[in-house]
Design a protein around this motif. Structure first.
Motif, PDB file in Angstrom:
ATOM      1  N   GLU A  25       0.762  -1.281  -0.027  1.00 29.27           N
ATOM      2  CA  GLU A  25      -0.197  -0.148   0.207  1.00 29.27           C
ATOM      3  C   GLU A  25       0.832   1.098   0.070  1.00 29.27           C
ATOM      4  O   GLU A  25       0.707   2.271  -0.692  1.00 29.27           O
ATOM      5  CB  GLU A  25      -0.898   0.048   1.215  1.00 29.27           C
ATOM      6  CG  GLU A  25      -1.647   1.161   1.237  1.00 29.27           C
ATOM      7  CD  GLU A  25      -2.792   1.070   2.364  1.00 29.27           C
ATOM      8  OE1 GLU A  25      -4.102   1.451   2.354  1.00 29.27           O
ATOM      9  OE2 GLU A  25      -2.310   0.953   3.373  1.00 29.27           O
TER      10      GLU A  25
ATOM     11  N   GLU B 269      -4.444  -0.875  -2.668  1.00 29.03           N
ATOM     12  CA  GLU B 269      -5.351  -0.080  -1.936  1.00 29.03           C
ATOM     13  C   GLU B 269      -6.258  -0.822  -1.014  1.00 29.03           C
ATOM     14  O   GLU B 269      -6.861  -1.492  -1.537  1.00 29.03           O
ATOM     15  CB  GLU B 269      -5.987   0.898  -2.855  1.00 29.03           C
ATOM     16  CG  GLU B 269      -6.907   1.953  -2.196  1.00 29.03           C
ATOM     17  CD  GLU B 269      -7.599   2.882  -3.232  1.00 29.03           C
ATOM     18  OE1 GLU B 269      -8.549   3.774  -2.655  1.00 29.03           O
ATOM     19  OE2 GLU B 269      -7.765   2.430  -4.441  1.00 29.03           O
ATOM     20  N   ILE B 270      -6.158  -0.554   0.343  1.00 34.09           N
ATOM     21  CA  ILE B 270      -6.968  -1.003   1.452  1.00 34.09           C
ATOM     22  C   ILE B 270      -8.147  -0.037   1.603  1.00 34.09           C
ATOM     23  O   ILE B 270      -7.718   1.003   2.216  1.00 34.09           O
ATOM     24  CB  ILE B 270      -6.192  -1.487   2.695  1.00 34.09           C
ATOM     25  CG1 ILE B 270      -4.912  -2.431   2.135  1.00 34.09           C
ATOM     26  CG2 ILE B 270      -6.862  -2.127   3.653  1.00 34.09           C
ATOM     27  CD1 ILE B 270      -3.798  -2.500   3.158  1.00 34.09           C
TER      28      ILE B 270
ATOM     29  N   ILE C  95      -9.437  -5.212  -0.553  1.00 35.51           N
ATOM     30  CA  ILE C  95      -8.188  -4.826  -0.980  1.00 35.51           C
ATOM     31  C   ILE C  95      -8.225  -4.764  -2.417  1.00 35.51           C
ATOM     32  O   ILE C  95      -8.620  -5.855  -2.976  1.00 35.51           O
ATOM     33  CB  ILE C  95      -7.348  -5.990  -0.428  1.00 35.51           C
ATOM     34  CG1 ILE C  95      -7.183  -6.051   1.154  1.00 35.51           C
ATOM     35  CG2 ILE C  95      -5.800  -5.427  -0.898  1.00 35.51           C
ATOM     36  CD1 ILE C  95      -6.926  -7.309   1.590  1.00 35.51           C
TER      37      ILE C  95
ATOM     38  N   GLY D 168      -3.610  -1.118  -6.862  1.00 39.93           N
ATOM     39  CA  GLY D 168      -3.351   0.083  -6.714  1.00 39.93           C
ATOM     40  C   GLY D 168      -2.744   0.637  -7.937  1.00 39.93           C
ATOM     41  O   GLY D 168      -2.859  -0.315  -9.234  1.00 39.93           O
TER      42      GLY D 168
END
Length: 236
Positions: free
Chosen positions: A58, A64-65, A71, A74
């Motif tokens: 991340e 991207e959480i 999840i 990204g």
């Protein structure tokens, strides 16, 4: 110079597995990965190692959480300058090292306790009690508490070591990791644990001080490893 033969850190190995999964399944930015529980089972890794790996990714922009959602893959490539060094210690490794070393330091501090040290700890506890909702201030006071104990031993090497290892808590990796699991509730628990350490040192009880510090830093690790990165309904 001897060659560094240390194995690649566990969380980085897990991060590599996650990125290999993304590549194998041809997941595009914005697509969702399996849940935290499913990822751990799929990759046959522990939940703590998975959490460290996900948060490292991340920080680097690879995942991207999203709380309460899941999840996701990204943006790629990662933002310039955000990559974590491959030999960077993981947050849980740092906490484990602190547990081993600072337990012994607290034991020595109890053997050398002074009125000045107890007063410093009391002032710190009062200030921290007023800062439970101010994360930046709570982190600062937390560090000052641990450094004050090491300074109370009267050994500058131990004091400097404690300050240096605590500074690792301020790395982007550790800060992002702690952001996911810390809040007023966890700071309140930490404050209570600090109080138990203070009492043992003030009583000059070396054994109790050692165990109180060990309990505190072990609990810090547990709080990071038993929480969910996203809410339990992430697969809904």
């Amino acid at each position: 110079m001897l060659n560094d033969t240390r194995p690649r850190r566990q969380y980085r190995q897990v991060a590599d597995q996650i990125m290999a999964l993304v590549a194998t399944q041809a997941l595009a930015p914005g697509e969702r990965l399996p849940s935290e529980r499913d990822l751990a089972e799929l990759l046959s890794v522990s939940r703590p190692s998975l959490r460290e790996a996900l948060i490292a990714l991340e920080v680097e922009g690879h995942v991207e959480i999203r709380m309460g959602s899941g999840i996701y893959v990204g943006p790629n490539p990662a933002p310039e300058g955000s990559a974590i060094s491959t030999d960077s210690e993981g947050p849980l490794e740092i906490l484990q090292a602190r547990c081993i070393v600072e337990s012994a330091i607290a034991e020595e501090a109890a053997r050398h306790v002074t009125h000045e040290l107890v007063t410093r700890l009391d002032d710190n506890l009062n200030a921290m009690a007023a800062a439970l909702n101010d994360r930046a201030q709570a982190i600062l006071l937390d560090g000052q508490f641990h450094i004050a104990i090491a300074s109370g031993v009267g050994n500058s090497v131990l004091a400097n070591f404690t300050a240096q290892i605590y500074e690792k808590r301020l790395s982007p990796f550790f800060m992002q990791f702690s952001t996911r699991f810390e809040g007023p509730r966890t700071w309140r628990l930490a404050l209570s644990e600090h109080g138990a350490i203070r009492d043992a040192i003030a009583d000059g009880d070396a054994s109790a001080a050692r165990e109180a510090m060990r309990h505190h830093l072990t609990e810090s690790q547990r709080r990071f490893t038993e929480s969910f990165l996203v809410e339990r309904n992430q697969g809904a």
